[in-house]
Design a protein around this motif. Structure first.
Motif, PDB file in Angstrom:
ATOM      1  N   TYR A  36       0.858  -1.179   0.000  1.00  0.00           N
ATOM      2  CA  TYR A  36       0.000   0.000   0.000  1.00  0.00           C
ATOM      3  C   TYR A  36       0.900   1.236   0.000  1.00  0.00           C
ATOM      4  O   TYR A  36       1.599   1.497   0.971  1.00  0.00           O
ATOM      5  CB  TYR A  36      -0.910   0.010   1.234  1.00  0.00           C
ATOM      6  N   PRO A  37       0.910   1.988  -1.107  1.00  0.00           N
ATOM      7  CA  PRO A  37       1.785   3.155  -1.179  1.00  0.00           C
ATOM      8  C   PRO A  37       1.412   4.210  -0.153  1.00  0.00           C
ATOM      9  O   PRO A  37       0.242   4.384   0.193  1.00  0.00           O
ATOM     10  CB  PRO A  37       1.580   3.667  -2.606  1.00  0.00           C
ATOM     11  N   GLU A  38       2.406   4.906   0.335  1.00  0.00           N
ATOM     12  CA  GLU A  38       2.222   5.952   1.343  1.00  0.00           C
ATOM     13  C   GLU A  38       2.223   7.334   0.685  1.00  0.00           C
ATOM     14  O   GLU A  38       2.697   7.515  -0.435  1.00  0.00           O
ATOM     15  CB  GLU A  38       3.365   5.891   2.364  1.00  0.00           C
ATOM     16  N   GLY A  39       1.680   8.306   1.399  1.00  0.00           N
ATOM     17  CA  GLY A  39       1.851   9.706   1.042  1.00  0.00           C
ATOM     18  C   GLY A  39       1.140  10.155  -0.219  1.00  0.00           C
ATOM     19  O   GLY A  39       1.593  11.094  -0.878  1.00  0.00           O
ATOM     20  N   ILE A  40       0.027   9.511  -0.599  1.00  0.00           N
ATOM     21  CA  ILE A  40      -0.710   9.952  -1.780  1.00  0.00           C
ATOM     22  C   ILE A  40      -1.719  11.015  -1.341  1.00  0.00           C
ATOM     23  O   ILE A  40      -2.840  10.712  -0.933  1.00  0.00           O
ATOM     24  CB  ILE A  40      -1.403   8.773  -2.485  1.00  0.00           C
ATOM     25  N   TYR A  41      -1.320  12.254  -1.421  1.00  0.00           N
ATOM     26  CA  TYR A  41      -2.154  13.372  -0.981  1.00  0.00           C
ATOM     27  C   TYR A  41      -2.744  14.158  -2.143  1.00  0.00           C
ATOM     28  O   TYR A  41      -3.474  15.122  -1.931  1.00  0.00           O
ATOM     29  CB  TYR A  41      -1.337  14.326  -0.103  1.00  0.00           C
ATOM     30  N   SER A  42      -2.415  13.763  -3.372  1.00  0.00           N
ATOM     31  CA  SER A  42      -2.931  14.473  -4.535  1.00  0.00           C
ATOM     32  C   SER A  42      -2.932  13.534  -5.728  1.00  0.00           C
ATOM     33  O   SER A  42      -2.282  12.485  -5.728  1.00  0.00           O
ATOM     34  CB  SER A  42      -2.074  15.698  -4.847  1.00  0.00           C
ATOM     35  N   ASP A  43      -3.663  13.918  -6.776  1.00  0.00           N
ATOM     36  CA  ASP A  43      -3.696  13.131  -8.001  1.00  0.00           C
ATOM     37  C   ASP A  43      -2.320  13.085  -8.653  1.00  0.00           C
ATOM     38  O   ASP A  43      -1.928  12.062  -9.218  1.00  0.00           O
ATOM     39  CB  ASP A  43      -4.720  13.721  -8.976  1.00  0.00           C
ATOM     40  N   ALA A  44      -1.597  14.198  -8.587  1.00  0.00           N
ATOM     41  CA  ALA A  44      -0.260  14.258  -9.186  1.00  0.00           C
ATOM     42  C   ALA A  44       0.686  13.256  -8.535  1.00  0.00           C
ATOM     43  O   ALA A  44       1.507  12.617  -9.208  1.00  0.00           O
ATOM     44  CB  ALA A  44       0.299  15.673  -9.076  1.00  0.00           C
ATOM     45  N   ILE A  45       0.587  13.100  -7.216  1.00  0.00           N
ATOM     46  CA  ILE A  45       1.426  12.124  -6.509  1.00  0.00           C
ATOM     47  C   ILE A  45       0.993  10.707  -6.864  1.00  0.00           C
ATOM     48  O   ILE A  45       1.828   9.816  -7.054  1.00  0.00           O
ATOM     49  CB  ILE A  45       1.361  12.350  -4.990  1.00  0.00           C
ATOM     50  N   VAL A 169       9.806   9.066 -18.177  1.00  0.00           N
ATOM     51  CA  VAL A 169       8.997   8.254 -17.270  1.00  0.00           C
ATOM     52  C   VAL A 169       8.109   9.105 -16.360  1.00  0.00           C
ATOM     53  O   VAL A 169       7.169   8.591 -15.759  1.00  0.00           O
ATOM     54  CB  VAL A 169       9.879   7.327 -16.408  1.00  0.00           C
ATOM     55  N   THR A 170       8.394  10.392 -16.252  1.00  0.00           N
ATOM     56  CA  THR A 170       7.549  11.263 -15.438  1.00  0.00           C
ATOM     57  C   THR A 170       6.191  11.467 -16.095  1.00  0.00           C
ATOM     58  O   THR A 170       5.157  11.440 -15.417  1.00  0.00           O
ATOM     59  CB  THR A 170       8.222  12.633 -15.216  1.00  0.00           C
ATOM     60  N   ASN A 171       6.177  11.629 -17.389  1.00  0.00           N
ATOM     61  CA  ASN A 171       4.937  11.967 -18.088  1.00  0.00           C
ATOM     62  C   ASN A 171       4.285  10.825 -18.841  1.00  0.00           C
ATOM     63  O   ASN A 171       3.105  10.926 -19.194  1.00  0.00           O
ATOM     64  CB  ASN A 171       5.188  13.125 -19.066  1.00  0.00           C
ATOM     65  N   ASN A 172       5.007   9.748 -19.110  1.00  0.00           N
ATOM     66  CA  ASN A 172       4.357   8.638 -19.807  1.00  0.00           C
ATOM     67  C   ASN A 172       4.989   7.302 -19.472  1.00  0.00           C
ATOM     68  O   ASN A 172       6.100   7.226 -18.957  1.00  0.00           O
ATOM     69  CB  ASN A 172       4.345   8.862 -21.328  1.00  0.00           C
ATOM     70  N   SER A 173       4.238   6.266 -19.760  1.00  0.00           N
ATOM     71  CA  SER A 173       4.703   4.887 -19.612  1.00  0.00           C
ATOM     72  C   SER A 173       4.330   4.126 -20.872  1.00  0.00           C
ATOM     73  O   SER A 173       3.351   4.462 -21.553  1.00  0.00           O
ATOM     74  CB  SER A 173       4.058   4.214 -18.396  1.00  0.00           C
ATOM     75  N   VAL A 174       5.092   3.076 -21.179  1.00  0.00           N
ATOM     76  CA  VAL A 174       4.788   2.246 -22.335  1.00  0.00           C
ATOM     77  C   VAL A 174       5.053   0.785 -21.997  1.00  0.00           C
ATOM     78  O   VAL A 174       6.053   0.454 -21.345  1.00  0.00           O
ATOM     79  CB  VAL A 174       5.615   2.680 -23.574  1.00  0.00           C
ATOM     80  N   TYR A 175       4.132  -0.070 -22.432  1.00  0.00           N
ATOM     81  CA  TYR A 175       4.252  -1.515 -22.215  1.00  0.00           C
ATOM     82  C   TYR A 175       3.876  -2.215 -23.515  1.00  0.00           C
ATOM     83  O   TYR A 175       3.000  -1.753 -24.255  1.00  0.00           O
ATOM     84  CB  TYR A 175       3.349  -1.971 -21.067  1.00  0.00           C
ATOM     85  N   ALA A 176       4.558  -3.319 -23.818  1.00  0.00           N
ATOM     86  CA  ALA A 176       4.317  -4.006 -25.081  1.00  0.00           C
ATOM     87  C   ALA A 176       4.372  -5.516 -24.888  1.00  0.00           C
ATOM     88  O   ALA A 176       5.040  -6.025 -23.979  1.00  0.00           O
ATOM     89  CB  ALA A 176       5.343  -3.569 -26.129  1.00  0.00           C
ATOM     90  N   SER A 177       3.673  -6.225 -25.772  1.00  0.00           N
ATOM     91  CA  SER A 177       3.638  -7.683 -25.691  1.00  0.00           C
ATOM     92  C   SER A 177       3.304  -8.265 -27.050  1.00  0.00           C
ATOM     93  O   SER A 177       2.819  -7.573 -27.952  1.00  0.00           O
ATOM     94  CB  SER A 177       2.583  -8.140 -24.671  1.00  0.00           C
ATOM     95  N   ILE A 178       3.574  -9.542 -27.196  1.00  0.00           N
ATOM     96  CA  ILE A 178       3.108 -10.320 -28.331  1.00  0.00           C
ATOM     97  C   ILE A 178       2.345 -11.521 -27.787  1.00  0.00           C
ATOM     98  O   ILE A 178       2.336 -11.776 -26.579  1.00  0.00           O
ATOM     99  CB  ILE A 178       4.264 -10.773 -29.241  1.00  0.00           C
ATOM    100  N   VAL A 179       1.691 -12.242 -28.672  1.00  0.00           N
ATOM    101  CA  VAL A 179       0.925 -13.420 -28.270  1.00  0.00           C
ATOM    102  C   VAL A 179       1.755 -14.661 -28.571  1.00  0.00           C
ATOM    103  O   VAL A 179       2.060 -14.944 -29.736  1.00  0.00           O
ATOM    104  CB  VAL A 179      -0.431 -13.490 -28.998  1.00  0.00           C
ATOM    105  N   GLY A 180       2.153 -15.366 -27.501  1.00  0.00           N
ATOM    106  CA  GLY A 180       3.039 -16.503 -27.681  1.00  0.00           C
ATOM    107  C   GLY A 180       4.358 -16.047 -28.278  1.00  0.00           C
ATOM    108  O   GLY A 180       5.007 -15.139 -27.765  1.00  0.00           O
ATOM    109  N   ALA A 181       4.743 -16.649 -29.407  1.00  0.00           N
ATOM    110  CA  ALA A 181       5.957 -16.240 -30.119  1.00  0.00           C
ATOM    111  C   ALA A 181       5.610 -15.506 -31.411  1.00  0.00           C
ATOM    112  O   ALA A 181       6.477 -15.266 -32.246  1.00  0.00           O
ATOM    113  CB  ALA A 181       6.818 -17.468 -30.418  1.00  0.00           C
TER     114      ALA A 181
END
Length: 225
Positions: A36-45, A169-181
């Motif tokens: 459970y993350p601590e210190g979330i006092y705003s949406d930005a955090i 990494v502050t403003n965006n994230s990216v994740y990628a995958s394929i199906v099987g091989a």
């Protein structure tokens, strides 16, 4: 344990391995923790909070990382890499699970952003099992759907994670995958963590096939929570 630089978790895993060796069989298959993350006092955090799961350059402003008072003495948490390292060093082959977690934000788009970011991070670091410990409705539900039912017909993120990185990494994230091989079935999840800006991204793909077009594109907006 702190005085001899041996964390409780490392000692626990080391003793489990010793007991398994004595018993002649593995006694524990999965190490389960709560987060459970601590210190979330705003949406930005909140939208930055998932970075404590992995980012060596992110030091959250909480008592946990406080200099001279916390567990990291001013350093980053890096929860999943450090947990995986402990397992590798002291009880190899043990799977890792987070059986309780939430980043909050059920009634705000920041909850969607944090939850979808967390799911991508879980996949990146090979988490065996994760249990969201709250009601997955309102702004949390779309975060799960973008990975598990993005088109309303059980369209899912692929089961083989592939390397994906961003230089912001502050403003965006990216994740990628394929199906099987199958490299022809490429899935990319892009997350805009800025509350005020539309982000324009240049995507570079290195793969064994050429991608000529986007077959489907799905998204989440604040009005969908």
């Amino acid at each position: 344990y702190r005085n001899n630089r041996m964390t409780w978790l490392n000692a626990f895993l080391a003793n489990l391995k010793q007991a398994s060796t004595a018993a002649g069989k593995r006694l524990v298959d999965v190490l389960a923790i709560h987060y459970y993350p601590e210190g979330i006092y705003s949406d930005a955090i909140r939208v930055q909070a998932p970075r404590s799961l992995w980012d060596p350059n992110y030091v959250e402003n909480t008592w946990i990382t406080a200099v001279g008072n916390g567990f990291t003495d001013g350093r980053s948490l890096e929860v999943l890499p450090k947990m995986n390292l402990s397992i590798s060093d002291f009880y190899p082959g043990t799977k890792l699970a987070i059986t309780e977690y939430t980043f909050g934000g059920r009634h705000n788009i920041s909850g969607t952003i944090a939850q979808s970011d967390a799911l991508g991070i879980f996949g990146r670091y090979g988490l065996y099992w994760a249990t969201y410990f709250a009601t997955a409705d309102n702004y949390i539900s779309p975060a799960f759907k973008i990975f598990r039912n993005y088109n309303g017909a059980l369209g899912t993120f692929g089961d083989t994670y592939i390397d994906a990185n961003t230089n912001d990494v502050t403003n965006n994230s990216v994740y990628a995958s394929i199906v099987g091989a199958n490299e022809n079935d490429l899935h990319i999840v892009l997350i805009n963590k800025s509350p005020t800006q539309t982000l324009t991204n240049n995507i570079n793909i290195t793969a064994g096939v050429n991608y000529e077009k986007i077959a489907e594109a799905w998204g989440i907006s604040e009005s969908q929570g």
